[in-house]
Write an enzyme that holds these catalytic residues in place. Sequence first.
Site: not given
Length: 433
Positions: A72, A80, A83, A168, A291, A315, A359, A386
């Site tokens: 990139c 940027c 990433c 992108c 969630y 939720e 989650d 995550c």
Amino acid sequence: MGEEYEVEIGPVAHGGHCIARTSEGQVLFVRHALPGERVLARVTEGEEGARYLRADAVEILDASKDRVEAPCPYAGPGRCGGCDWQHAKPGAQRRLKGEVIAEQLQRLAGLTPEEAGWDGTVMPAEGDKLPAGEVPAWRTRVQYAVDADGNAGLRRHRSHEVEPIEHCMIAAPGVSELGIEERDWSGMESVDAIAATGSQDRMVILEPRPGARLPLVELDKPVSVMRVEEKDGGIHRVHGRAFVRERADGRTYRVGSGGFWQVHPMAADTLVKAVMQGLLPRKGDMALDLYCGVGLFAGALADRLGDKGAVLGIESGKRAVEDARHNLAAFERVRIEQGKVEAVLPRTGITEVDLIVLDPPRAGAGKKTVEQLVSLGARKIAYVACDPAALARDLGYFRDGGYKVRTLRAFDLFPMTHHVECVAILEPAAKGL
């Protein structure tokens, strides 16, 4: 800031950087470097005497065999911030993510990979095994920032400054074909572009600057247009549908503007498959989907539990709850409740369940919620995470409550970035005795 140090790069750390020390022992968190390299690091953040400094590798003096030239043109120091690992081979990126997971498990939960039932690998998503030099175009949602001249771009690392871009590389084709970067967005703060995976639905969400008028949106493909209201921060329809249609595990889901859906096109199917393989649902089971968002795992569970099974989803987001109820309206024994998990669970009167899927957002579930879940005596729990740090912390709480991690799987659903997704399957520890 601006001081430069010649340093040897140590191990990778959580957050997309590596650890180094100056000759005086000052800790540096260095971006754009790889373990084992010798680099010239320039300080970008922090003051003398601080616990640590942030820095960029501005010159590579001795390169790692895992280093490649970033494909990139916008990657690199001061550019940027989207990433973290453009300069690393794909296999090396996954290995670095695995090292971060292992370090967090050991430091926060006292678990080795073997004790967590994990083989130490981070698996690529299907379709991301590309020839050398090719970049997976995976991101189905891109939030473009807009500079003072109306150019769309991406934020620089830890900055409000905008890096204008022409394209992108990791944006999915459905996003790229909208031509966001080719338009003048004067008066806008941001332009959020969404390309659904399960349909041809496209959406842009415009956030105007204070007092600015909304532009006439003419893009290269049919698109729904939403706007962020200055008064309340709510997202309101301007043109077209107020949702996109996504598809996973053979089912279509309505996802409203501002709603959450995994941004990698294969992520939803990958995670559903991992969760169901780990839980092995039985007909008639009672399950929780916490969630639950728009009902992804609740739908997968309902399909497998039969007419005598039941699913309760919880939720906090009002619009997500509306979408979940719409998506799962065909199931009489699926109920969706709105509110925070730790507040809603006690009100349900539920004292035991068979299966739990959680989650949570990046911050994790937390001690109070984990204690509530442990008290329900579930046969199996699937934790989708995550953030490896939040996952490891919560796994420690589950262990304190009598649960053991049976398996852990990690998936590279965010190529070129430091982010990684994990699915941990837990069972009562006594079951293994």
